[in-house]
Structures are given as C-alpha cells and as structure tokens.
Motif scaffolding. Structure first.
Motif, short mmCIF file in Angstrom:
data_model
loop_
_atom_site.label_atom_id
_atom_site.label_comp_id
_atom_site.label_asym_id
_atom_site.label_seq_id
_atom_site.Cartn_x
_atom_site.Cartn_y
_atom_site.Cartn_z
N GLY A 111 0.85 -1.19 0.00
CA GLY A 111 0.00 0.00 0.00
C GLY A 111 0.88 1.23 0.00
N MET A 148 -6.51 11.38 5.48
CA MET A 148 -6.48 9.91 5.32
C MET A 148 -7.08 9.53 3.97
SD MET A 148 -7.93 8.82 9.09
CE MET A 148 -9.55 9.55 8.92
N GLY A 149 -6.98 8.25 3.61
CA GLY A 149 -7.60 7.74 2.40
C GLY A 149 -9.12 7.84 2.48
N ASP A 167 -2.23 1.86 13.75
CA ASP A 167 -3.42 2.67 14.00
C ASP A 167 -3.13 3.52 15.23
OD1 ASP A 167 -5.95 3.32 13.21
OD2 ASP A 167 -6.75 1.29 13.41
N ASN A 202 -2.21 -0.99 -5.79
CA ASN A 202 -3.26 -1.68 -6.54
C ASN A 202 -3.08 -1.44 -8.03
OD1 ASN A 202 -5.55 -3.16 -7.04
ND2 ASN A 202 -6.90 -1.38 -6.88
N GLY A 203 -3.33 -0.18 -8.47
CA GLY A 203 -3.25 0.09 -9.91
C GLY A 203 -2.47 1.32 -10.28
N ASN A 204 -1.99 2.05 -9.29
CA ASN A 204 -1.29 3.31 -9.57
C ASN A 204 0.17 3.02 -9.95
OD1 ASN A 204 -0.38 5.91 -9.70
ND2 ASN A 204 -1.19 6.53 -7.69
N THR A 226 1.55 3.50 -2.16
CA THR A 226 1.09 4.74 -2.79
C THR A 226 0.00 5.44 -1.99
OG1 THR A 226 -0.40 3.36 -4.07
CG2 THR A 226 1.65 4.01 -5.15
N GLY A 227 -0.46 4.82 -0.90
CA GLY A 227 -1.57 5.39 -0.12
C GLY A 227 -1.10 6.38 0.93
N SER A 228 -2.06 6.80 1.74
CA SER A 228 -1.79 7.80 2.78
C SER A 228 -0.76 7.29 3.79
CB SER A 228 -3.13 8.15 3.44
OG SER A 228 -2.93 8.90 4.58
N ILE A 229 -0.96 6.08 4.30
CA ILE A 229 0.00 5.51 5.27
C ILE A 229 1.32 5.17 4.57
CG2 ILE A 229 0.48 3.47 6.73
CD1 ILE A 229 -1.49 5.31 8.06
N MET A 264 -0.09 10.88 11.37
CA MET A 264 0.18 9.45 11.42
C MET A 264 1.67 9.12 11.43
SD MET A 264 -2.43 7.73 12.01
CE MET A 264 -1.76 6.10 11.77
N LYS A 318 -6.37 -2.45 9.28
CA LYS A 318 -7.22 -2.99 10.35
C LYS A 318 -8.24 -4.01 9.84
CE LYS A 318 -8.33 1.31 10.85
NZ LYS A 318 -8.66 2.54 11.55
N GLU A 319 -8.71 -3.81 8.57
CA GLU A 319 -9.74 -4.72 8.04
C GLU A 319 -9.24 -6.16 8.02
OE1 GLU A 319 -8.59 -2.01 6.46
OE2 GLU A 319 -10.25 -0.68 5.93
N ALA A 375 -8.51 -6.68 1.05
CA ALA A 375 -7.52 -7.00 -0.01
C ALA A 375 -6.13 -7.18 0.59
CB ALA A 375 -7.50 -5.89 -1.05
N ALA A 430 -1.28 -1.42 9.79
CA ALA A 430 -2.26 -0.32 9.64
C ALA A 430 -3.57 -0.89 9.11
CB ALA A 430 -1.73 0.73 8.68
P1 NDP Z 1 -5.34 4.79 0.88
O1 NDP Z 1 -6.63 4.62 0.17
O2 NDP Z 1 -4.74 6.14 0.97
O3 NDP Z 1 -4.24 3.82 0.23
C1 NDP Z 1 -4.53 2.46 0.02
C2 NDP Z 1 -3.31 1.73 -0.53
O4 NDP Z 1 -3.70 0.36 -0.77
C3 NDP Z 1 -2.83 2.27 -1.87
O5 NDP Z 1 -1.45 2.05 -1.98
C4 NDP Z 1 -3.59 1.41 -2.88
O6 NDP Z 1 -2.95 1.33 -4.15
C5 NDP Z 1 -3.54 0.06 -2.17
N1 NDP Z 1 -4.66 -0.81 -2.56
C6 NDP Z 1 -5.97 -0.47 -2.70
N2 NDP Z 1 -6.70 -1.55 -3.08
C7 NDP Z 1 -5.82 -2.57 -3.20
C8 NDP Z 1 -5.95 -3.94 -3.60
N3 NDP Z 1 -7.14 -4.45 -3.98
N4 NDP Z 1 -4.85 -4.71 -3.62
C9 NDP Z 1 -3.63 -4.21 -3.28
N5 NDP Z 1 -3.44 -2.92 -2.90
C10 NDP Z 1 -4.53 -2.12 -2.85
O7 NDP Z 1 -5.56 4.16 2.33
P2 NDP Z 1 -4.91 4.62 3.72
O8 NDP Z 1 -3.43 4.74 3.58
O9 NDP Z 1 -5.69 5.74 4.28
O10 NDP Z 1 -5.25 3.35 4.63
C11 NDP Z 1 -4.54 2.14 4.52
C12 NDP Z 1 -4.92 1.25 5.70
O11 NDP Z 1 -4.45 1.87 6.89
C13 NDP Z 1 -6.43 1.09 5.88
O12 NDP Z 1 -6.69 -0.22 6.34
C14 NDP Z 1 -6.79 2.10 6.95
O13 NDP Z 1 -7.91 1.71 7.71
C15 NDP Z 1 -5.53 2.07 7.80
N6 NDP Z 1 -5.28 3.30 8.54
C16 NDP Z 1 -5.12 4.48 7.87
C17 NDP Z 1 -4.90 5.66 8.55
C18 NDP Z 1 -4.67 6.94 7.82
O14 NDP Z 1 -4.40 7.96 8.48
N7 NDP Z 1 -4.72 6.99 6.53
C19 NDP Z 1 -4.91 5.69 10.03
C20 NDP Z 1 -5.03 4.39 10.63
C21 NDP Z 1 -5.23 3.25 9.91
P3 NDP Z 1 -3.38 2.35 -5.37
O15 NDP Z 1 -2.79 3.68 -5.00
O16 NDP Z 1 -2.73 1.75 -6.56
O17 NDP Z 1 -4.86 2.35 -5.43
#
Ligand code: NDP
Length: 383
Positions: A8, A201-202, A147, A36-38, A10-13, A263, A122-123, A102, A120
C-alpha cells in the motif's frame, strides 16, 4: 541497515512511511513496494528508493509498471499471487497498509514467515481475527500496531501486565458529522464525508470515520491485539484528537498517549521500536490547544459502534461479515449510490441474513468475505 517492505506504498499511510524512510537513508533498504493500480506513482517510488521489486495487485496495470521501470533493474510483477510472494520475501519490517480485506493475504504471508509486521490494515485483523492471532502465535511473528489508537494503547501497556488493566478506552474524534442531526446525516455527501476535521487519510477510512465504523473496526482490532475481554473495552468521543487512547489500571492510574494528529508519529514508533526516532511533526502545544473535551458516543445517530461491539461479542464469522458488508456499502456511498445513513443499515441487514460458521483458516475467511460481499451487493441492487 534494516530492510523494509511497504504494502500500500502509494496510499496515505504508505507515503507517510516513505516520508520517514526518506529522512533516514542510511537506516533503510527497501525490498518490496506494492499498490493496486497506480503504476506510475509506484514506479516513481520504486526508483527513488531503489526497491528490489514493485508489485501491482491489478494485473492489467503490469504492462504500465514494466514500462515505467524499464532499465531500472527493479523487478516488476502483478496479480494476487505476486503480492503474496512479495510479502513473503525476507524483510526486517513489513508495513501492512493496503486498504480493506484485499490486504489480508499478503499480511498473512508476512505473518506466516514470522516477520515483524507494522499493522495499519485494520480490516485484515478484523476479518481474520482468531485465524490471524493464531498464525502470529504459531510463527512467532510480531505485530506492531500503527493505527494511532492501538499504537497509543501499545505504548501505555509497555512494562505492565494485561491482568492489571481495568479499562482500555479508545478515543474517537467523532468525524466530520459529530454534531449533525439524523436529518442532516441522511443528506451527507461523499465530498463532505471525506473531509476529516483532524486527520488527512484515504477515502475509505475517512468515510468509516464519519459513520464511526472506523471506531467499531478499531474496537474489534483492540479486542484481538489486547485480549482483556470485550467488557473492558470502551469508546469515548474526544473531538480534538490529542489523546490517542488510554489504559486505566486497577490501582486507579490512567495512562494516556498524546500527540499531534499526524500518522507519522505512530508510524515512527513502529519504525524505531523498541527505540525512538526523530520526526518532522510539530511539537504538541497544549497551551495553544487550550481545552481537551470528552463526551459519550451517540449510538442512535452512529449505530456502527454498536454493530461492531455486537459482532465482537458474537465472534466467529460476524466481524468478517461486518467488514465485508461495510466495504461494499462505503464503495456504494462513495459512488453516489447509497445514502450516508444507509451504510450502517446495509451492514446490519447483511449481518442478520448471513451467519456462517466460524472460519478456521485463511481460505475460510476469504470465502466468508466473498459471500458477504455478494450478499451486500444483492441487497443494494436486487435482481
Ligand atoms: P489509501 O486509500 O490512501 O491507500 C490504500 C493503498 O492500498 C494504496 O497504496 C492502494 O494502491 C492500495 N490498494 C488499494 N486496493 C488494493 C488492492 N485491492 N490490492 C492491493 N493494494 C490495494 O488508504 P490509507 O493509507 O488511508 O489506509 C490504509 C490502511 O491503513 C487502511 O486499512 C486504513 O484503515 C488504515 N489506517 C489508515 C490511517 C490513515 O491515516 N490513513 C490511520 C489508521 C489506519 P493504489 O494507489 O494503486 O490504489
């Protein structure tokens, strides 16, 4: 030098983690980065951090990833099996930051290898519950909660005995709608829901925060991470998000962890554990904040915490069903196909209609998750 994999990325965490890794170039060597797809952003990060391998879950994006990494010497892969393979590669620390169920299979793959996993996602723990904690016990893996609430509790428990805990109190900001009436909530839009007052956050977790399902998922997460029993866990609304959670002991002492709503603080705690590291976060200025307030959660306007507590009590497959139905309902809300107040109602409907046997393996959890998603979709769009 320590090795790290970030799922993950590319996401927020993921990007907050890489921001800290970037500041310690002599400390970390990056093994795997996944998304995922980025593909474009993943390739950019993989090049910047000289990762060994970059993986996209969505196989259709693999050609784009290959092209973006051409000539870099970084391996590119795609699909669910590659994600699991990347998670099983040796790394001193694995950051589990994929959103939703996922992330379950890769997180379990790292756990099965006995790795140290900063969690992070949690799901994954909510869905797999006992299956995941049994795998941790079997493999000798270490789970470091990222978290902010669970990281706070982890810090407050250090050096103490769980048997001495009277209460674990999870704080909740209450989200962007904490003062809205039921009437107003019925018309809440996705744009309003993703605008969290304190945290950036995401999209999915932001909506969960607005419905309070985030706190419900965290309640179940805490139940597994800190086994004091459901009856010793509680939730309190604390709009300023300064106290990240608290532990009260039987002698009447309450320990709390405080910090800015960033975070990078809990992520840094996991990166440096059991030591500490510098972060660029602004120091906590309590005089400027002035007041810290607390109030009881309102389960009439925000029924999600009740649903999660009931699922934790029921145990077995109930938390996996709750989580899967919520993921579908949140996606429908974000797509403009479901009213905000119907998210929890949808989750409750699926929970009352689908009560499978307790999952005993990862395959069972994945099957329950898939079936609960199918039922949730059916309820949303009856044939
Ligand atoms: P984001 O939506 O910002 O990022 C999600 C990440 O997961 C991206 O890198 C995305 O890739 C990847 N992803 C999405 N779908 C899939 C998939 N089907 N298979 C593989 N990779 C996938 O989420 P957050 O960073 O906000 O949250 C991530 C986790 O951390 C969550 O479980 C959230 O509950 C938990 N969390 C987040 C906090 C926060 O402040 N953001 C705080 C506490 C917990 P792509 O970019 O390619 O879509």
């Amino acid at each position: 030098m320590r090795t790290i994999s970030i799922h993950g990325a590319t996401g927020s965490i993921g990007t907050s983690t890489l921001d800290l890794v970037r500041r310690q170039p002599d400390r970390w060597r990056v093994v795997a980065l996944t998304a995922n797809g980025n593909a474009a952003e993943l390739a950019r990060l993989a090049r910047e951090f000289s990762a060994e391998v970059a993986v996209v879950a969505d196989e259709a994006c693999l050609p784009a990833l290959r092209e973006a990494l051409a000539g870099s010497g970084i391996a590119a892969a795609g699909g669910a099996a590659s994600l699991v393979e990347a998670a099983a590669r040796p790394a001193d620390l694995t950051i589990a930051a994929i959103v939703g169920c996922a992330g379950l299979a890769p997180t379990m793959a790292a756990i099965e290898q006995g790795r140290t996993v900063a969690l992070a996602n949690k799901e994954a723990l909510v869905s797999a519950g006992a299956v995941m904690t049994a795998a941790v016990a079997r493999s000798g893996a270490t789970l470091l909660p990222v978290d902010s609430e669970h990281n706070a509790i982890f810090q407050c428990l250090a050096g103490n005995d769980l048997a001495d805990v009277r209460w674990i109190t999870l704080t909740a900001s209450g989200g962007p709608f904490r003062d809205w009436s039921l009437e107003q909530l019925a018309h809440a839009t996705p744009a309003q829901a993703v605008k969290h007052p304190n945290w950036s956050m995401g999209a999915k977790i932001s909506v969960d925060s607005a419905t309070m399902m985030n706190k419900g998922l965290e309640f179940i997460e805490a139940f597994h991470l800190f086994p004091v029993g459901v009856e010793r866990l509680r939730i309190i609304v604390h709009p300023q998000s300064v106290v990240h959670s608290m532990v009260e002991y039987r002698d009447g002492s309450t320990l709390a962890q405080l910090g800015p709503s960033d975070m990078r603080v809990p992520i840094a705690s996991a990166l440096a554990w059991p030591a500490r590291m510098d972060t660029p976060c602004a120091p906590l200025d309590l005089a400027a904040i002035g007041e810290l307030t607390f109030r009881a959660a309102d389960e009439v306007r925000f029924p999600a915490t009740r649903l999660a507590r009931e699922a934790a009590h029921a145990g077995g497959a109930a938390p996996a069903v709750l989580n899967a139905a919520n993921e579908i309902a949140v996606a429908a809300f974000l797509a403009g196909k479901l009213a905000f107040t119907r998210i929890a109602a949808e989750v409750e409907s699926v929970l009352t209609r689908y009560a499978p046997r307790a999952p005993a393996s990862l395959a069972d959890v994945i099957a329950v998750d898939a079936e609960a998603r199918a039922r949730a979709r059916e309820l949303l769009e009856p044939a």
